[in-house]
Design a protein around this motif. Structure first.
Motif, PDB file in Angstrom:
ATOM      1  N   THR A 381     -11.365  13.500  36.635  1.00 43.75           N
ATOM      2  CA  THR A 381     -10.076  13.946  36.102  1.00 43.75           C
ATOM      3  C   THR A 381     -10.294  14.663  34.775  1.00 43.75           C
ATOM      4  OG1 THR A 381      -9.747  11.770  35.060  1.00 43.75           O
ATOM      5  CG2 THR A 381      -8.743  12.125  37.221  1.00 43.75           C
ATOM      6  N   VAL A 421      -7.411  16.981  38.921  1.00 45.42           N
ATOM      7  CA  VAL A 421      -8.149  16.003  39.716  1.00 45.42           C
ATOM      8  C   VAL A 421      -9.129  16.774  40.592  1.00 45.42           C
ATOM      9  CG1 VAL A 421      -8.033  14.211  41.479  1.00 45.42           C
ATOM     10  CG2 VAL A 421      -6.252  14.343  39.743  1.00 45.42           C
ATOM     11  N   PRO A 430      -3.017  17.317  41.873  1.00 51.54           N
ATOM     12  CA  PRO A 430      -2.823  16.002  41.243  1.00 51.54           C
ATOM     13  C   PRO A 430      -1.555  15.306  41.711  1.00 51.54           C
ATOM     14  CG  PRO A 430      -3.367  17.677  39.605  1.00 51.54           C
ATOM     15  CD  PRO A 430      -3.055  18.401  40.875  1.00 51.54           C
ATOM     16  N   TYR A 433      -1.835  12.649  44.429  1.00 52.49           N
ATOM     17  CA  TYR A 433      -2.211  11.296  44.021  1.00 52.49           C
ATOM     18  C   TYR A 433      -1.042  10.592  43.339  1.00 52.49           C
ATOM     19  CZ  TYR A 433      -7.053  12.531  45.029  1.00 52.49           C
ATOM     20  OH  TYR A 433      -8.202  12.890  45.654  1.00 52.49           O
TER      21      TYR A 433
END
Length: 441
Positions: A381, A421, A430, A433
């Motif tokens: 990340t 990410v 991202p 997620y």
């Protein structure tokens, strides 16, 4: 040749553009300027071109202004819609979290109940074994008493045969003594027999009561097993859905966690109630299946703690740009935006979205002040444009640890967080997620 051509053109244009003469007079001199038809035509054409260009340019500017206004209004509507959706997702996340907590509580209660039921089941097995042994002893004593009774009857018959009937006066006393002995022996045998029969009947009633209690325990066991299975379904399915929504292979993740997990919380060993090498019962198979699901749930939770299933910003922020191709805010060209942008005040806390190790904490061209965290399963990340960095390279962080502050450093048009990410070095969306985590956390 050119003069004749010019004269001919002037003659043709004369009806529309007659020749004009302009006198320029000064104090000492007077000058004459002749405006021929061709010259007037060229001047008119130039003026008309300038006016047409001005009209077209003004129209383009107006259309661009109107289009920009419509785009801004559309952007505001999209922003309001997205914020409403974020609020709904937050409410859904809270409700799912409450359901998960309730399911965990039900699961813990069911686990305590099954532990108590296992203890009671073991105690009932021991009581049943002791009762069966007692019944065998009672049956053995009953057989011995019946044998003794038969022997006493045989001795009585022998005595009757050897008694001389020709001398009744001599044998009367012997008969009385023999009869008294036999009556006493038969009375004792009958009493012992009645006691053995009563004990046997009581043992049978105890066995029936025990069977009834065992049936009740089996029903309670079945209910506890169903509660445990429902709790496992409620607990495991959201985690599996979360990993699949993020595009991660659940089998690969579980295999990696199982291979690397060697401390407490490892695989649960199957239970067995038999010590005679017999085949496991249906309850044992059911309990072992639940234990395997518990082990899977434990591995899922370990994997979830190591993947970035969380938001990097907990304060109220504005989502300004998503993952994918967009118009570059600096150059205006079309470029791939490799992360998601969250705008907020300078100094807004930035948090790690999963456990990991800091592999970069400093300045990076374009990113400004940048933090990179290496997580498990090849996931990385990135947190860019920070105003302050609060971690160092090599430092281990956990999910929820504060690592920096939001800023406007690097290639940025305003205060915001650029969050990326990457899996195996390739950028991923991202929001996949973050949205997947809303189903569980």
């Amino acid at each position: 040749m050119r003069t004749r051509l010019a004269i001919r053109i002037d003659a043709i244009l004369e009806p529309w553009f007659p020749e004009r003469r302009v006198f320029l007079r000064s104090d000492n001199d007077t000058r004459l300027i002749r405006l021929r038809p061709m010259t007037q035509l060229l001047g008119f054409a130039g003026s008309a071109s300038v006016v047409a260009w001005a009209i077209v340019a003004t129209a383009i500017l107006l259309m661009d202004s109107i289009g920009a206004g419509n785009f801004r209004e559309q952007a505001k509507r999209d922003q309001r819609s997205y914020e409403t959706r974020l609020n709904q997702l937050a409410e859904e996340r809270d409700s799912r979290a409450a359901e998960a907590v309730a399911a965990q509580a039900r699961f813990n209660l069911a686990l305590e109940q099954i532990s108590d039921m296992q203890s009671k089941l073991l105690a009932s097995e021991i009581s049943r074994t002791e009762l069966e042994t007692g019944i065998e002893v009672i049956q053995s004593n009953l057989r011995d008493a019946m044998q003794q009774r038969d022997q006493a009857r045989g001795r009585l018959a022998v005595l009757q045969q050897i008694t001389d009937p020709s001398n009744p006066a001599a044998n009367a006393q012997g008969h009385d003594e023999t009869l008294d002995f036999m009556v006493s022996a038969l009375a004792d045998t009958a009493t012992e027999r009645d006691q053995i029969l009563a004990d046997a009947q009581q043992a049978l009633r105890d066995a029936e009561d025990l069977q009834f209690q065992i049936k009740l325990m089996e029903d309670q066991n079945d209910q506890i097993f169903r509660q445990l299975e429902d709790a496992m379904t409620i607990s495991v399915e959201p985690l599996d859905k979360m990993f699949r929504a993020a595009g991660l292979s659940t089998k690969s993740l579980i295999d990696q966690v199982r291979a690397n997990h060697a401390g407490q919380g490892g695989p649960l060993m199957p239970m067995s109630f038999s010590t005679k090498g017999e085949e496991p019962s249906a309850d044992e198979l059911r309990a072992n299946r639940i234990l395997r699901q518990l082990d899977q749930l434990n591995l899922y939770r370990i994997a979830a703690s190591k993947a970035p299933f969380a938001k990097p910003v907990k304060n109220s922020v504005r989502f300004t740009s998503g993952f994918g191709y967009r118009r570059d805010p600096k150059t205006g060209g079309r470029r791939l935006h490799k992360g998601a942008d969250f705008a907020g005040p300078t100094g807004t806390p930035i948090y790690s979205t999963a456990d990991g190790v800091i592999i970069h904490a400093g300045w990076s061209s374009g990113y400004g002040r940048l933090i990179k965290i290496q997580h498990a399963f090849g996931i990385e990340t990135r947190y860019a444009h920070l105003s302050k960095i609060r971690v160092k390279v090599g430092q281990r962080v956990s999910r929820g640890d504060r690592i920096g502050d939001m800023g406007n450093t690097g290639r940025s048009t305003g205060t915001h967080l650029h969050y990326e990410v990457r899996v195996g070095g390739k950028p991923q969306n991202p929001m996949t997620y973050i949205k997947a985590a809303n189903d569980v956390f």
